[in-house]
Design a protein around this motif. Sequence first.
Motif, PDB file in Angstrom:
ATOM      1  N   GLY A 193     -69.939  19.414 -45.436  1.00 29.65           N
ATOM      2  CA  GLY A 193     -69.305  18.204 -45.958  1.00 29.65           C
ATOM      3  C   GLY A 193     -70.206  17.463 -46.930  1.00 29.65           C
ATOM      4  N   VAL A 194     -71.490  17.413 -46.610  1.00 33.47           N
ATOM      5  CA  VAL A 194     -72.450  16.766 -47.512  1.00 33.47           C
ATOM      6  C   VAL A 194     -72.516  17.527 -48.835  1.00 33.47           C
ATOM      7  CG1 VAL A 194     -74.885  16.180 -47.861  1.00 33.47           C
ATOM      8  CG2 VAL A 194     -73.812  15.787 -45.632  1.00 33.47           C
ATOM      9  N   ASP A 195     -72.583  18.858 -48.739  1.00 32.35           N
ATOM     10  CA  ASP A 195     -72.609  19.684 -49.962  1.00 32.35           C
ATOM     11  C   ASP A 195     -71.350  19.448 -50.801  1.00 32.35           C
ATOM     12  OD1 ASP A 195     -75.032  20.774 -49.210  1.00 32.35           O
ATOM     13  OD2 ASP A 195     -74.171  22.637 -48.423  1.00 32.35           O
ATOM     14  N   ARG A 196     -70.230  19.330 -50.107  1.00 31.52           N
ATOM     15  CA  ARG A 196     -68.947  19.126 -50.796  1.00 31.52           C
ATOM     16  C   ARG A 196     -68.933  17.793 -51.533  1.00 31.52           C
ATOM     17  NH1 ARG A 196     -63.090  19.387 -47.640  1.00 31.52           N
ATOM     18  NH2 ARG A 196     -61.748  18.799 -49.422  1.00 31.52           N
ATOM     19  N   ALA A 197     -69.470  16.761 -50.891  1.00 37.57           N
ATOM     20  CA  ALA A 197     -69.498  15.435 -51.512  1.00 37.57           C
ATOM     21  C   ALA A 197     -70.382  15.440 -52.757  1.00 37.57           C
ATOM     22  CB  ALA A 197     -69.994  14.394 -50.511  1.00 37.57           C
ATOM     23  N   PHE A 198     -71.554  16.038 -52.660  1.00 34.73           N
ATOM     24  CA  PHE A 198     -72.454  16.074 -53.815  1.00 34.73           C
ATOM     25  C   PHE A 198     -71.896  16.950 -54.937  1.00 34.73           C
ATOM     26  CE2 PHE A 198     -75.633  14.309 -50.897  1.00 34.73           C
ATOM     27  CZ  PHE A 198     -76.226  13.365 -51.734  1.00 34.73           C
ATOM     28  N   LYS A 199     -71.184  17.991 -54.565  1.00 33.80           N
ATOM     29  CA  LYS A 199     -70.558  18.849 -55.582  1.00 33.80           C
ATOM     30  C   LYS A 199     -69.519  18.059 -56.377  1.00 33.80           C
ATOM     31  CE  LYS A 199     -68.260  23.326 -56.171  1.00 33.80           C
ATOM     32  NZ  LYS A 199     -67.717  24.529 -55.476  1.00 33.80           N
ATOM     33  N   LYS A 200     -68.780  17.176 -55.675  1.00 29.51           N
ATOM     34  CA  LYS A 200     -67.792  16.344 -56.361  1.00 29.51           C
ATOM     35  C   LYS A 200     -68.492  15.316 -57.259  1.00 29.51           C
ATOM     36  CE  LYS A 200     -63.565  15.032 -57.209  1.00 29.51           C
ATOM     37  NZ  LYS A 200     -62.633  15.920 -57.941  1.00 29.51           N
ATOM     38  N   LEU A 201     -69.586  14.736 -56.782  1.00 32.30           N
ATOM     39  CA  LEU A 201     -70.341  13.792 -57.607  1.00 32.30           C
ATOM     40  C   LEU A 201     -70.918  14.483 -58.840  1.00 32.30           C
ATOM     41  CD1 LEU A 201     -72.279  11.585 -54.998  1.00 32.30           C
ATOM     42  CD2 LEU A 201     -70.511  10.815 -56.584  1.00 32.30           C
ATOM     43  N   ASP A 202     -71.234  15.777 -58.692  1.00 33.91           N
ATOM     44  CA  ASP A 202     -71.745  16.548 -59.839  1.00 33.91           C
ATOM     45  C   ASP A 202     -70.781  16.515 -61.020  1.00 33.91           C
ATOM     46  OD1 ASP A 202     -74.269  17.447 -59.040  1.00 33.91           O
ATOM     47  OD2 ASP A 202     -73.448  19.181 -57.977  1.00 33.91           O
ATOM     48  N   ASP A 334     -77.041   6.684 -38.061  1.00 34.38           N
ATOM     49  CA  ASP A 334     -77.506   8.001 -37.606  1.00 34.38           C
ATOM     50  C   ASP A 334     -77.950   8.912 -38.748  1.00 34.38           C
ATOM     51  OD1 ASP A 334     -76.954   7.264 -35.005  1.00 34.38           O
ATOM     52  OD2 ASP A 334     -74.983   8.227 -34.954  1.00 34.38           O
ATOM     53  N   TYR A 335     -77.207   8.882 -39.853  1.00 38.43           N
ATOM     54  CA  TYR A 335     -77.430   9.848 -40.930  1.00 38.43           C
ATOM     55  C   TYR A 335     -78.002   9.231 -42.212  1.00 38.43           C
ATOM     56  CZ  TYR A 335     -74.424  12.972 -38.181  1.00 38.43           C
ATOM     57  OH  TYR A 335     -73.883  13.761 -37.179  1.00 38.43           O
ATOM     58  N   GLY A 336     -78.075   7.907 -42.257  1.00 36.29           N
ATOM     59  CA  GLY A 336     -78.436   7.238 -43.499  1.00 36.29           C
ATOM     60  C   GLY A 336     -79.766   7.654 -44.092  1.00 36.29           C
ATOM     61  N   GLU A 337     -80.791   7.746 -43.270  1.00 33.07           N
ATOM     62  CA  GLU A 337     -82.121   8.069 -43.798  1.00 33.07           C
ATOM     63  C   GLU A 337     -82.132   9.435 -44.488  1.00 33.07           C
ATOM     64  OE1 GLU A 337     -86.789   8.317 -42.264  1.00 33.07           O
ATOM     65  OE2 GLU A 337     -85.202   7.610 -40.910  1.00 33.07           O
ATOM     66  N   ASP A 338     -81.519  10.426 -43.842  1.00 36.06           N
ATOM     67  CA  ASP A 338     -81.481  11.772 -44.430  1.00 36.06           C
ATOM     68  C   ASP A 338     -80.630  11.806 -45.697  1.00 36.06           C
ATOM     69  OD1 ASP A 338     -83.113  12.795 -42.465  1.00 36.06           O
ATOM     70  OD2 ASP A 338     -81.463  13.486 -41.203  1.00 36.06           O
ATOM     71  N   LEU A 339     -79.518  11.073 -45.687  1.00 36.22           N
ATOM     72  CA  LEU A 339     -78.632  11.085 -46.856  1.00 36.22           C
ATOM     73  C   LEU A 339     -79.246  10.333 -48.037  1.00 36.22           C
ATOM     74  CD1 LEU A 339     -75.129  10.663 -45.183  1.00 36.22           C
ATOM     75  CD2 LEU A 339     -76.097  12.707 -46.253  1.00 36.22           C
ATOM     76  N   VAL A 340     -80.035   9.305 -47.763  1.00 32.51           N
ATOM     77  CA  VAL A 340     -80.743   8.611 -48.841  1.00 32.51           C
ATOM     78  C   VAL A 340     -81.748   9.561 -49.492  1.00 32.51           C
ATOM     79  CG1 VAL A 340     -82.437   6.800 -49.357  1.00 32.51           C
ATOM     80  CG2 VAL A 340     -80.424   6.254 -47.987  1.00 32.51           C
ATOM     81  N   LYS A 341     -82.466  10.322 -48.676  1.00 36.09           N
ATOM     82  CA  LYS A 341     -83.427  11.296 -49.213  1.00 36.09           C
ATOM     83  C   LYS A 341     -82.707  12.351 -50.054  1.00 36.09           C
ATOM     84  CE  LYS A 341     -86.834  10.836 -45.473  1.00 36.09           C
ATOM     85  NZ  LYS A 341     -87.457  11.500 -44.307  1.00 36.09           N
ATOM     86  N   ARG A 342     -81.593  12.843 -49.536  1.00 37.56           N
ATOM     87  CA  ARG A 342     -80.822  13.858 -50.260  1.00 37.56           C
ATOM     88  C   ARG A 342     -80.285  13.283 -51.582  1.00 37.56           C
ATOM     89  NH1 ARG A 342     -77.246  18.308 -48.979  1.00 37.56           N
ATOM     90  NH2 ARG A 342     -76.446  19.014 -50.999  1.00 37.56           N
ATOM     91  N   PHE A 343     -79.820  12.056 -51.537  1.00 37.94           N
ATOM     92  CA  PHE A 343     -79.267  11.402 -52.723  1.00 37.94           C
ATOM     93  C   PHE A 343     -80.358  11.198 -53.781  1.00 37.94           C
ATOM     94  CE2 PHE A 343     -78.063   7.472 -55.045  1.00 37.94           C
ATOM     95  CZ  PHE A 343     -76.819   7.866 -55.527  1.00 37.94           C
ATOM     96  N   ASN A 344     -81.530  10.734 -53.357  1.00 41.05           N
ATOM     97  CA  ASN A 344     -82.619  10.519 -54.302  1.00 41.05           C
ATOM     98  C   ASN A 344     -83.086  11.828 -54.933  1.00 41.05           C
ATOM     99  OD1 ASN A 344     -82.599   7.749 -53.923  1.00 41.05           O
ATOM    100  ND2 ASN A 344     -84.148   7.795 -52.313  1.00 41.05           N
ATOM    101  N   ALA A 345     -83.083  12.893 -54.129  1.00 41.05           N
ATOM    102  CA  ALA A 345     -83.460  14.206 -54.661  1.00 41.05           C
ATOM    103  C   ALA A 345     -82.406  14.690 -55.665  1.00 41.05           C
ATOM    104  CB  ALA A 345     -83.600  15.206 -53.507  1.00 41.05           C
ATOM    105  N   TRP A 346     -81.144  14.427 -55.360  1.00 39.82           N
ATOM    106  CA  TRP A 346     -80.049  14.808 -56.265  1.00 39.82           C
ATOM    107  C   TRP A 346     -80.142  14.042 -57.583  1.00 39.82           C
ATOM    108  CZ3 TRP A 346     -75.864  11.620 -57.856  1.00 39.82           C
ATOM    109  CH2 TRP A 346     -74.815  12.277 -58.516  1.00 39.82           C
ATOM    110  N   LEU A 347     -80.484  12.760 -57.511  1.00 40.57           N
ATOM    111  CA  LEU A 347     -80.642  11.953 -58.718  1.00 40.57           C
ATOM    112  C   LEU A 347     -81.747  12.517 -59.613  1.00 40.57           C
ATOM    113  CD1 LEU A 347     -80.458   8.244 -57.480  1.00 40.57           C
ATOM    114  CD2 LEU A 347     -78.779   9.426 -58.886  1.00 40.57           C
ATOM    115  N   ALA A 348     -82.790  13.029 -58.987  1.00 37.88           N
ATOM    116  CA  ALA A 348     -83.949  13.516 -59.745  1.00 37.88           C
ATOM    117  C   ALA A 348     -83.709  14.885 -60.394  1.00 37.88           C
ATOM    118  CB  ALA A 348     -85.166  13.581 -58.834  1.00 37.88           C
ATOM    119  N   GLN A 349     -82.647  15.568 -60.004  1.00 37.35           N
ATOM    120  CA  GLN A 349     -82.378  16.920 -60.538  1.00 37.35           C
ATOM    121  C   GLN A 349     -81.926  16.886 -61.984  1.00 37.35           C
ATOM    122  OE1 GLN A 349     -79.501  18.464 -57.751  1.00 37.35           O
ATOM    123  NE2 GLN A 349     -81.024  18.813 -56.161  1.00 37.35           N
TER     124      GLN A 349
END
Length: 349
Positions: A193-202, A334-349
Amino acid sequence: MKRNSFHSVALATVAVCALFSHSAIAEELSIMASGGAWQDAQRKAWFEPFSKETGIKIVEQEYLGDLGKVKAMVDTGNVPIDLVTVETATVLQGCDAGILEPLDYSKIADQSKFIEGSALKCGVGLDAYGDILAYDPNVLKEAPTSVLDIFDTTKFPGKRAMRKFPAQNLEWALMADGVPADQVYEVLGTPEGVDRAFKKLDTIKSDIVWWDAGAQPAQLLASKEVVMTTAWNGRIQNAIDTDSKPFKIVWDGQILEYDMISIPKGAKNPELAYKYLAYISKPENNAKLASHITYGPVRIDATEFVAADALPKLPNAPEHMKSYLVADTEFWGDYGEDLVKRFNAWLAQ
């Protein structure tokens, strides 16, 4: 004898001065909020009336809502603030990390009198607000009908603005990708689901202008830097009502959230903080904010005190609640810390 008497009087004077000095310091309450129209509204609705009623001076500070600043204070043992406003997405994280104090609701109000999810262990609700879509009809000739239209760059070409934070963006991405609102958090709780969300943001990443302060969306629309933007409803309504901007709000697909306020760990004036929390949690006081910015009260019994002209502009007005999602506080705790890290990494790509 005279010298001893003079010496005694001098010592007494020093003691009295010290006592008054200490009292003056103790009667100051430092509150850190996120500035702009929202903090202006709090000042008019709560800060100034509270000070007038109690004699306690409110010392205001501002920040962008990142608990990292508060964590640094707590970690060093130097906490110059007594209260800090926080979003629902960060309350549980701050509570679990020991940054925010667990609240004693016996000093505030009956928890059952608050809208569900707005009175948490480490944060009490201030108001209900909507994460919405805003646009300028002079720029967009065809009106978007849903927040999810931000993903339609064919029908609505041009730059669009979104908040530089994963919460809301990931939910909207899944909804735009066909996930029903009542299944969003279930799906987002899986790696797929996380991958799917980021793919849509892409699909719109190259068209996004990121904002991180509440005043920015209205500024971006006014400068025509973007054709549409996500925003907090009150900031856009304030630009419409106060600055006569022609902006329009799209409510369909909004995410309903609560602004909250917490006591940082190690705050020096917790009892004064509780006096303030009890004051703003009275239904008649909780309703006052809506007269200064269009955010709804969190007290169930406060609606009757909201000014009649403010009611239709609130995010939780019945006509705005036909298609919406309530932000899941526990999920982001529960998931915010990990999703913030994933989001910041995605922004940097």
